[in-house]
Design a protein around this motif. Structure first.
Motif, PDB file in Angstrom:
ATOM      1  N   ASP A  59      -8.291  12.474  15.244  1.00  0.00           N
ATOM      2  CA  ASP A  59      -7.276  11.752  14.755  1.00  0.00           C
ATOM      3  C   ASP A  59      -6.914  11.119  13.715  1.00  0.00           C
ATOM      4  OD1 ASP A  59      -5.991  13.946  17.344  1.00  0.00           O
ATOM      5  OD2 ASP A  59      -6.365  12.080  18.522  1.00  0.00           O
ATOM      6  N   VAL A  60      -5.999  10.763  13.508  1.00  0.00           N
ATOM      7  CA  VAL A  60      -5.619   9.481  12.399  1.00  0.00           C
ATOM      8  C   VAL A  60      -4.722   8.657  13.367  1.00  0.00           C
ATOM      9  CG1 VAL A  60      -4.784   9.007  10.371  1.00  0.00           C
ATOM     10  CG2 VAL A  60      -6.583  10.997  11.011  1.00  0.00           C
ATOM     11  N   ILE A  61      -4.656   7.254  12.633  1.00  0.00           N
ATOM     12  CA  ILE A  61      -4.190   6.494  13.213  1.00  0.00           C
ATOM     13  C   ILE A  61      -3.443   5.397  11.926  1.00  0.00           C
ATOM     14  CG2 ILE A  61      -3.317   3.886  14.593  1.00  0.00           C
ATOM     15  CD1 ILE A  61      -4.258   6.623  16.189  1.00  0.00           C
ATOM     16  N   ASN A  62      -2.279   5.751  11.650  1.00  0.00           N
ATOM     17  CA  ASN A  62      -1.641   5.218  10.100  1.00  0.00           C
ATOM     18  C   ASN A  62      -0.667   3.630  10.853  1.00  0.00           C
ATOM     19  OD1 ASN A  62       0.002   5.146   8.214  1.00  0.00           O
ATOM     20  ND2 ASN A  62      -0.367   7.074   8.177  1.00  0.00           N
ATOM     21  N   ALA A  63      -1.307   2.928   9.988  1.00  0.00           N
ATOM     22  CA  ALA A  63      -1.085   1.540  10.318  1.00  0.00           C
ATOM     23  C   ALA A  63      -1.367   1.530   9.248  1.00  0.00           C
ATOM     24  CB  ALA A  63      -1.898   0.208  10.922  1.00  0.00           C
ATOM     25  N   PRO A  64       0.321   0.189   8.741  1.00  0.00           N
ATOM     26  CA  PRO A  64       0.194  -1.007   7.855  1.00  0.00           C
ATOM     27  C   PRO A  64      -0.547  -1.418   7.092  1.00  0.00           C
ATOM     28  CG  PRO A  64       2.625  -1.197   9.562  1.00  0.00           C
ATOM     29  CD  PRO A  64       1.207  -0.633   9.960  1.00  0.00           C
ATOM     30  N   ALA A  65      -0.794  -1.638   5.910  1.00  0.00           N
ATOM     31  CA  ALA A  65      -2.357  -2.083   4.889  1.00  0.00           C
ATOM     32  C   ALA A  65      -2.831  -2.599   5.319  1.00  0.00           C
ATOM     33  CB  ALA A  65      -1.743  -1.891   3.633  1.00  0.00           C
ATOM     34  N   LEU A  66      -1.703  -4.106   5.608  1.00  0.00           N
ATOM     35  CA  LEU A  66      -2.598  -5.607   6.403  1.00  0.00           C
ATOM     36  C   LEU A  66      -2.964  -5.737   7.365  1.00  0.00           C
ATOM     37  CD1 LEU A  66      -2.912  -8.437   5.642  1.00  0.00           C
ATOM     38  CD2 LEU A  66      -1.012  -9.501   5.889  1.00  0.00           C
ATOM     39  N   PHE A  67      -2.204  -5.070   8.293  1.00  0.00           N
ATOM     40  CA  PHE A  67      -2.580  -5.501   9.460  1.00  0.00           C
ATOM     41  C   PHE A  67      -3.431  -4.143  10.010  1.00  0.00           C
ATOM     42  CE2 PHE A  67      -2.042  -3.915  14.422  1.00  0.00           C
ATOM     43  CZ  PHE A  67      -1.659  -5.299  14.713  1.00  0.00           C
ATOM     44  N   GLY A  68      -3.485  -3.004   9.338  1.00  0.00           N
ATOM     45  CA  GLY A  68      -4.622  -2.255   9.399  1.00  0.00           C
ATOM     46  C   GLY A  68      -6.204  -2.580   9.080  1.00  0.00           C
ATOM     47  N   ARG A  69      -5.820  -3.402   8.041  1.00  0.00           N
ATOM     48  CA  ARG A  69      -7.386  -4.342   7.836  1.00  0.00           C
ATOM     49  C   ARG A  69      -8.090  -4.761   8.459  1.00  0.00           C
ATOM     50  NH1 ARG A  69     -10.525  -3.755   3.172  1.00  0.00           N
ATOM     51  NH2 ARG A  69     -12.083  -5.139   3.450  1.00  0.00           N
ATOM     52  N   GLY A  90      -0.506   3.061   0.284  1.00  0.00           N
ATOM     53  CA  GLY A  90      -0.340   1.730   1.150  1.00  0.00           C
ATOM     54  C   GLY A  90       0.009   1.753   2.823  1.00  0.00           C
ATOM     55  N   ARG A  91      -0.825   2.441   3.004  1.00  0.00           N
ATOM     56  CA  ARG A  91      -0.865   2.695   4.933  1.00  0.00           C
ATOM     57  C   ARG A  91      -2.630   2.919   4.765  1.00  0.00           C
ATOM     58  NH1 ARG A  91       3.567   2.257   7.799  1.00  0.00           N
ATOM     59  NH2 ARG A  91       2.368   3.479  10.066  1.00  0.00           N
ATOM     60  N   LEU A  92      -3.582   2.420   6.019  1.00  0.00           N
ATOM     61  CA  LEU A  92      -4.528   2.653   6.112  1.00  0.00           C
ATOM     62  C   LEU A  92      -4.958   3.513   7.522  1.00  0.00           C
ATOM     63  CD1 LEU A  92      -6.716   0.488   5.165  1.00  0.00           C
ATOM     64  CD2 LEU A  92      -6.809   0.052   7.501  1.00  0.00           C
ATOM     65  N   THR A 130      -2.445  13.309   4.924  1.00  0.00           N
ATOM     66  CA  THR A 130      -3.589  13.676   3.097  1.00  0.00           C
ATOM     67  C   THR A 130      -4.445  12.604   2.804  1.00  0.00           C
ATOM     68  OG1 THR A 130      -1.331  14.185   2.216  1.00  0.00           O
ATOM     69  CG2 THR A 130      -3.005  13.333   1.105  1.00  0.00           C
ATOM     70  N   VAL A 131      -6.228  13.061   2.582  1.00  0.00           N
ATOM     71  CA  VAL A 131      -7.076  12.165   2.142  1.00  0.00           C
ATOM     72  C   VAL A 131      -7.258  12.129   1.066  1.00  0.00           C
ATOM     73  CG1 VAL A 131      -7.447  13.011   4.894  1.00  0.00           C
ATOM     74  CG2 VAL A 131      -8.587  13.800   2.675  1.00  0.00           C
ATOM     75  N   PRO A 132      -8.094  10.468   1.091  1.00  0.00           N
ATOM     76  CA  PRO A 132      -8.188  10.668  -0.574  1.00  0.00           C
ATOM     77  C   PRO A 132      -9.281  11.769  -0.648  1.00  0.00           C
ATOM     78  CG  PRO A 132      -8.038   8.450   1.026  1.00  0.00           C
ATOM     79  CD  PRO A 132      -8.563   9.809   1.393  1.00  0.00           C
ATOM     80  N   ALA A 153      -6.365   4.187  -7.084  1.00  0.00           N
ATOM     81  CA  ALA A 153      -6.608   3.355  -6.502  1.00  0.00           C
ATOM     82  C   ALA A 153      -5.597   2.944  -5.085  1.00  0.00           C
ATOM     83  CB  ALA A 153      -6.273   1.470  -7.176  1.00  0.00           C
ATOM     84  N   ALA A 154      -4.578   4.112  -5.333  1.00  0.00           N
ATOM     85  CA  ALA A 154      -3.706   4.354  -3.972  1.00  0.00           C
ATOM     86  C   ALA A 154      -4.021   5.150  -2.980  1.00  0.00           C
ATOM     87  CB  ALA A 154      -2.008   4.734  -3.782  1.00  0.00           C
ATOM     88  N   SER A 155      -5.180   5.562  -3.023  1.00  0.00           N
ATOM     89  CA  SER A 155      -5.289   7.115  -2.451  1.00  0.00           C
ATOM     90  C   SER A 155      -7.187   6.557  -2.464  1.00  0.00           C
ATOM     91  CB  SER A 155      -5.077   8.109  -2.832  1.00  0.00           C
ATOM     92  OG  SER A 155      -5.667   9.044  -2.026  1.00  0.00           O
ATOM     93  N   ARG A 156      -7.737   5.970  -1.850  1.00  0.00           N
ATOM     94  CA  ARG A 156      -9.498   5.829  -1.750  1.00  0.00           C
ATOM     95  C   ARG A 156      -9.811   5.231  -0.890  1.00  0.00           C
ATOM     96  NH1 ARG A 156     -10.893   0.263  -1.732  1.00  0.00           N
ATOM     97  NH2 ARG A 156      -8.205  -1.495  -1.765  1.00  0.00           N
ATOM     98  N   TRP A 157     -10.645   5.832  -0.006  1.00  0.00           N
ATOM     99  CA  TRP A 157     -12.367   5.861   1.075  1.00  0.00           C
ATOM    100  C   TRP A 157     -12.418   4.546   1.168  1.00  0.00           C
ATOM    101  CZ3 TRP A 157     -11.931   9.463   4.449  1.00  0.00           C
ATOM    102  CH2 TRP A 157     -11.304  10.555   4.393  1.00  0.00           C
TER     103      TRP A 157
END
Length: 209
Positions: A59-69, A90-92, A130-132, A153-157
């Protein structure tokens, strides 16, 4: 309140792998009913993102970038580490054990800190993400690190898959990470307010002038 951490294997350090290994690619492709077709697509377009189904392998949990980080930092600094983690538009994207997408929202609903958690998109059975690319596109010689006209850079591991059967956090672990990140955000906001008490108390008309 979730202050406990489920017993899970700890990892010694935060990884910086940006490249998916062959074993990791096999794991990603196994999420598709036609893994051979996925490998063919990657061979033909190695620098392009791809779409994979959720629910069976991950499964994938999709979070806003700052909170996800903040969640990922907590997982690695005080928790068991994480599974693969990616950034896209822009999402993690935190890869989690199957079933997490269904259970995590229900667990969060019982938490007193739930209101401080930004909306999470939980992708499980019937969803796709969608995965990088497996390998990031090389930067054009002479361009600065922040100059990315193609948006690569917007799509990376951040944590690339590197084994055939990676450990994936379940809903309990991600709940713990969510609560910790939410508490950390509120505490940082309070500290910021204490550091600037005069500006916070300044009347609106005075602030405008």
């Amino acid at each position: 309140m979730t202050d406990w951490l489920p017993e899970t294997p700890r990892n010694p350090a935060f990884p910086t792998a940006a490249y998916v290994t062959l074993a990791g690619a096999d794991w990603l492709a196994s999420s598709s009913p036609h893994p051979g077709s996925v490998h063919t697509l990657w061979a033909e377009r190695p620098t392009a993102p791809s779409v994979l189904p959720c629910g069976a392998v991950f499964d994938v949990i999709n979070a806003p970038a700052l909170f996800g980080r903040r969640m990922v930092d907590r997982l690695w600094s005080a928790g068991p580490g994480s599974g693969p983690v990616a950034v896209h538009r822009g999402r993690l994207l935190l890869f989690a054990a199957p079933g997490t997408a269904q259970r995590l929202p229900a667990l969060l609903a019982w938490e007193e800190w739930a209101a401080a958690v930004p909306p999470l998109l939980c992708h499980g059975g019937g969803d796709a993400v969608t995965v990088p690319p497996l390998h990031p596109r090389p930067r054009t010689p002479g361009t600065a690190a922040g100059d990315d006209p193609a948006g690569t850079a917007a799509s990376r591991w951040l944590v690339a898959p590197d084994v055939r059967d990676p450990w994936l956090p379940g809903p309990d672990v991600l709940l713990w990470a969510c609560v910790g990140a939410a508490r950390g955000t509120l505490e940082a906001d309070r500290e910021g307010a204490r550091a600037h008490p005069e500006s916070a108390a300044q009347p609106l008309d005075a602030a405008v002038t």
